[in-house]
Design an enzyme around this catalytic site. Structure first.
Site, PDB file in Angstrom:
ATOM      1  N   GLU A 141       0.826  -1.205   0.000  1.00 29.85           N
ATOM      2  CA  GLU A 141       0.000   0.000   0.000  1.00 29.85           C
ATOM      3  C   GLU A 141       0.861   1.256   0.000  1.00 29.85           C
ATOM      4  O   GLU A 141       0.549   2.240  -0.682  1.00 29.85           O
ATOM      5  CB  GLU A 141      -0.942   0.005   1.203  1.00 29.85           C
ATOM      6  CG  GLU A 141      -1.961  -1.132   1.234  1.00 29.85           C
ATOM      7  CD  GLU A 141      -3.061  -0.964   0.190  1.00 29.85           C
ATOM      8  OE1 GLU A 141      -3.074   0.064  -0.513  1.00 29.85           O
ATOM      9  OE2 GLU A 141      -3.905  -1.869   0.080  1.00 29.85           O
ATOM     10  N   ASP A 288      -4.417  -9.613  -8.536  1.00 31.51           N
ATOM     11  CA  ASP A 288      -4.808  -8.677  -9.594  1.00 31.51           C
ATOM     12  C   ASP A 288      -3.670  -7.855 -10.203  1.00 31.51           C
ATOM     13  O   ASP A 288      -3.365  -7.966 -11.395  1.00 31.51           O
ATOM     14  CB  ASP A 288      -5.927  -7.756  -9.087  1.00 31.51           C
ATOM     15  CG  ASP A 288      -5.619  -7.114  -7.735  1.00 31.51           C
ATOM     16  OD1 ASP A 288      -4.550  -7.397  -7.171  1.00 31.51           O
ATOM     17  OD2 ASP A 288      -6.456  -6.328  -7.250  1.00 31.51           O
ATOM     18  N   GLU A 382     -18.373  -5.897  -2.396  1.00 31.76           N
ATOM     19  CA  GLU A 382     -17.008  -6.394  -2.303  1.00 31.76           C
ATOM     20  C   GLU A 382     -16.887  -7.792  -2.885  1.00 31.76           C
ATOM     21  O   GLU A 382     -15.855  -8.154  -3.436  1.00 31.76           O
ATOM     22  CB  GLU A 382     -16.538  -6.399  -0.853  1.00 31.76           C
ATOM     23  CG  GLU A 382     -15.990  -5.075  -0.368  1.00 31.76           C
ATOM     24  CD  GLU A 382     -14.665  -4.703  -1.013  1.00 31.76           C
ATOM     25  OE1 GLU A 382     -13.610  -4.896  -0.387  1.00 31.76           O
ATOM     26  OE2 GLU A 382     -14.697  -4.200  -2.156  1.00 31.76           O
TER      27      GLU A 382
END
EC number: 3.2.1.-
Length: 809
Positions: A141, A288, A382
């Protein structure tokens, strides 16, 4: 996702039985709405201004109520400071006391032409932000949001400075901050494998006694594989190769650890020995951006190795995972096994990645499926099932669907995608806007809010929406000169140091390294995407489950049905209804033409004149060889009044569970046959192709009673008759054996042409005055003297009841 539309041919080998998915009839009607209408420049400008106003509300609320905190709490109208608010677990790993939302938003200000605000925000960043805080943060992140934010802002500041009108005071301070942060992330790569630790302490690193990290043994694939763009850009801008080298080594490990048979990777890997901890493979959460960064690394850096790896993975994805419009998770070592029946919202980025690759058709199909989910639930949950039901109801204002919408519009020029973008804008304002910003949705089913506005909402959502409604000449820079990171930060493609491939290589594979005619792959023709969507317009929307993997059924041109039958298929729906039911194939092949059956009402006053077209089942009694002679309920729970049902033909509404499960229960309760009725209002046999009901994957050999299926309108005639006459005697039989038919044997509006049959019911016998039929036990004599088993039955007088815990439709 990147701004420049690089593309490659769609030549990757597909599955031999590439079955395309079926979307929803009721949700696809673009003729009835505005979705297909062109958008005038004035309307685009109005929506663009609306997006700017929304951004001002969100960014202004952060600066007013939260700065210098990392995030805004829009319901509380205050900042979220780590350690002062209740711990949210891994979510808080993105918070490092470094004004996260401000840094993540910097280059968005330039995209939205807010240059004064950008210059002010850069000054605030240099003045207020510290990167040496004693905080444990997520390496992933922090890389994509903070390091990427600093690099994107430096790129914009440098561009403005070179133009000579703004930022003349800027001396690469943001780049220096990025280098400092890169050095603080580097200790995470100090592992025997080269895969990074998932967390690092900004001040003390990983293995320092004060770091409070370094005990982890696992990381996600995306966490380790989503470093190359930012780290390589930092190396090439700073001249220090160490960053790119470490990020590349992590990618090398993931590539070497792929499953060689399937070319897939798992979701979680051990950072010390490289063993896979979680072996499920998909394109959503956990994996992803690994795939995304392989292709974009080639675009940004020009290294052919990245493209070759991406193409290898992409072929595997299209073979095992991508079953348009679905993207399913499979076992990496046994990719014919589906590991879950739901999808997560992060996979919504994948159609955009497919656009960049040039594989436009599956991108359109998957995006359309996602759009239907948003239309049903207002936002993407989600996680949602293959039947569009909510699996996890949260929606933290994720931008991936807007991202793919942007790419599809830029690739196709189809105004449909402007209308999709408009719907995103409207739903955000209607359902997420609060006085102090925009609040995440806690549950899309209830609309309840969560006191949360993640930084990616400002970094990505408004960037993609603004670009969707903007022309290139309305921006301060050429968007095609940049590629987007996974956090939508802008990095210049001029960073590439590669040379063009040699002529020999181009001769061998003309389209491996270059883009074919953009008018072929990206025809700026609004009808191009529409033709793909329209082929899914009148569809059943169901998914075939074969060998444990859910595969979509195409509405025509299926592979031989015998192949599917031999695999023992069962079907589950891709439907807005909260049900689990068997699927229908809208167009069947010559190998398996669906032969219609009939339900003929023979008791007075109908006397054979009411004949209803019905569909067959692949299990239970074969009505093409045996005849059969009905009140609706779902039959998905215990049947408490079996004595009322015994000896009758039962009506059962479609829904809640599989046909085979209903048949098992009703047969055990004593029913002598079942007529299933579609619960979709308005369906009828004249407009909807018949289909064959199939099993649920288990054994159906013990189901021996006859089973047929009526669409809603035909079912309404039967239930109306039952309401008026309590008990109705019916025959269930093939169309060619209808009693009392004329030479043509045609049906019209539920009425049989030809003579009325006169029945006399005496002690279970049926005597027809027109023809010499007589029931003798389980057989009856046809006019041609052929003996065949025959059965007629009476409907149950009242609907059988359920236990109170079982829902009934």
């Amino acid at each position: 996702m990147g701004a420049k539309l690089f593309c490659w041919p769609q030549g990757s080998p597909g599955i031999a039985m590439m079955l395309r998915a079926l979307l929803l009839t009721g949700l696809l009607s673009w003729a009835n709405g505005q979705e297909g209408q062109a958008m005038l420049p004035e309307e685009k400008s109005k929506i663009r201004d609306q997006i700017v106003e929304m951004f001002d509300h969100a960014y202004g609320s952060y600066m007013k109520y939260a700065y210098p905190a990392d995030e805004l709490m829009p319901l509380s109208c205050r900042g979220r400071v780590r350690g002062l608010e209740p711990n949210r677990g891994d979510i808080d790993d993105s918070l490092g006391k470094f004004s996260l939302t401000l840094i993540d938003t910097l280059d968005t200000l330039v995209v939205l032409n807010k240059l004064d605000e950008f210059e002010d925000a850069v000054r605030r960043t240099l003045r207020d932000v510290r990167l040496d805080n004693d905080v444990v943060v997520s390496v992933f992140e922090t890389n994509i949001r903070v390091l990427g934010g600093l690099l994107g802002a430096h790129t914009m500041a440098d561009m403005l400075r070179q133009r000579g009108k703004r930022m003349q005071w800027y001396r690469d301070e943001l780049l220096h901050m990025a280098k400092e942060l890169g050095n603080r992330l580097l200790p995470a790569f100090n592992t025997t494998s080269g895969l990074p630790y998932p967390r690092v302490n900004l001040r003390y690193g990983v293995l320092n006694p004060l770091s409070r990290t370094g005990t982890e043994s696992d990381t996600c694939t995306a966490c380790a594989g989503t470093m190359i763009l930012e780290f390589a850009a930092l190396s090439r801008l700073s001249g220090e190769a160490v960053f790119e080298e470490n990020a590349r080594k992590a990618l090398d490990v993931l590539w070497e650890k792929r499953q060689r048979g399937s070319d897939l990777v798992g979701t979680v890997i051990n950072i010390h020995n490289g063993d896979w901890v979680r072996r499920d493979s998909g394109v959503g959460a956990g994996i992803d951006s690994y795939y995304e960064y392989l292709m974009k690394a080639y675009v940004l850096l020009g290294d052919n190795v990245y493209l070759e790896r991406f193409n290898t993975h992409y072929r595997a994805i299209m073979k095992y995972i991508s079953q348009p419009p679905l993207l399913l998770n499979v076992h990496m070592h046994n990719p014919t096994v589906s590991v879950r029946s739901w999808m997560d919202s992060l996979l919504a980025f994948f159609p955009g990645l497919q656009v960049l690759r040039g594989d436009l058709k599956p991108a359109i199909e998957t995006h359309e499926m996602l759009y239907q989910v948003t239309k049903q639930h207002k936002f993407l949950p989600e996680a949602f099932t293959t039947e569009f039901r909510v699996h996890w109801g949260q929606h933290p204002l994720r931008p991936e669907f807007a991202e793919s919408t942007y790419y599809l519009y830029k690739a196709t020029g189809d105004p449909y995608y402007l209308r999709v973008g408009q719907s995103i804008v409207e739903k955000l304002n209607a359902h997420a806007r609060v006085p102090c910003g925009f609040a995440a949705v806690q549950d899309v089913r209830t609309g309840a809010h969560e006191d949360r506005m993640d930084s990616f909402f400002l970094a990505e959502m408004f960037k993609y929406l603004y670009l969707l409604f903007s022309e290139k000449n309305q921006l301060h820079f050429d968007i095609d000169d940049y590629i987007f990171t996974t956090e939508a930060h802008l990095l210049p493609v001029s960073l590439s140091t590669s040379q063009p491939p040699s002529p020999t290589a181009l001769e061998e594979d003309l389209f491996t390294y270059s883009c074919p005619s953009t008018q072929t792959l990206f025809p700026n023709n609004p009808s191009f995407a529409k033709t793909i969507r329209d082929s899914y317009k009148y569809l059943t929307g169901y998914v075939c489950v074969c060998r444990g993997i859910e595969l979509p059924l195409h509405d025509h041109g299926m592979e031989p049905v015998e192949f599917l039958r031999n695999m023992g298929i069962s079907l589950t729906p891709l439907s807005v209804y909260r049900v689990k039911l068997v699927a229908e194939v809208t167009q069947t092949t010559e190998e398996e033409e669906v032969e219609p059956l009939l339900v003929q009402l023979i008791s007075p006053p109908f006397l054979g004149r009411t004949v209803l077209t019905a569909g067959p089942a692949k299990f239970g009694m074969d009505l093409t060889k045996q005849e059969h002679g009905t009140s609706p309920y779902t039959a998905c729970g215990p049947i408490e009044n079996a004595e009322d049902l015994s000896g009758h033909i039962a009506l059962a509404l479609r829904g809640d569970c599989m046909f085979a499960a209903k048949a098992h229960r009703l047969q055990e309760a004593g029913a002598i046959g079942v007529i299933f009725i579609d619960h979709r209002e308005g369906s009828n046999s004249a407009e909807t192709p018949l289909f064959q009901m199939v099993g649920d994957g288990g054994s159906t050999a013990d189901i021996t009673i006859p089973l047929v299926f009526l669409f809603s309108q035909e079912g309404a005639l039967l239930t109306s008759a039952l309401e008026d006459h309590s008990n109705v005697d019916v025959l269930m039989l093939p169309k060619e054996r209808r009693l009392g038919k004329t030479t043509e044997g045609e049906l019209e509006d539920g009425e049989a042409r030809g003579p009325t049959l006169q029945f006399v019911l005496e002690k279970g016998e049926v005597v027809l005055e027109e023809e010499e039929y007589k029931q003798q036990g389980d057989s009856c004599l046809t006019p041609g003297d052929d003996h065949m088993p025959c059965f007629y039955g009476q409907t149950a007088a009242s609907p059988p009841s359920h236990s109170s815990s079982t829902p009934s439709h």
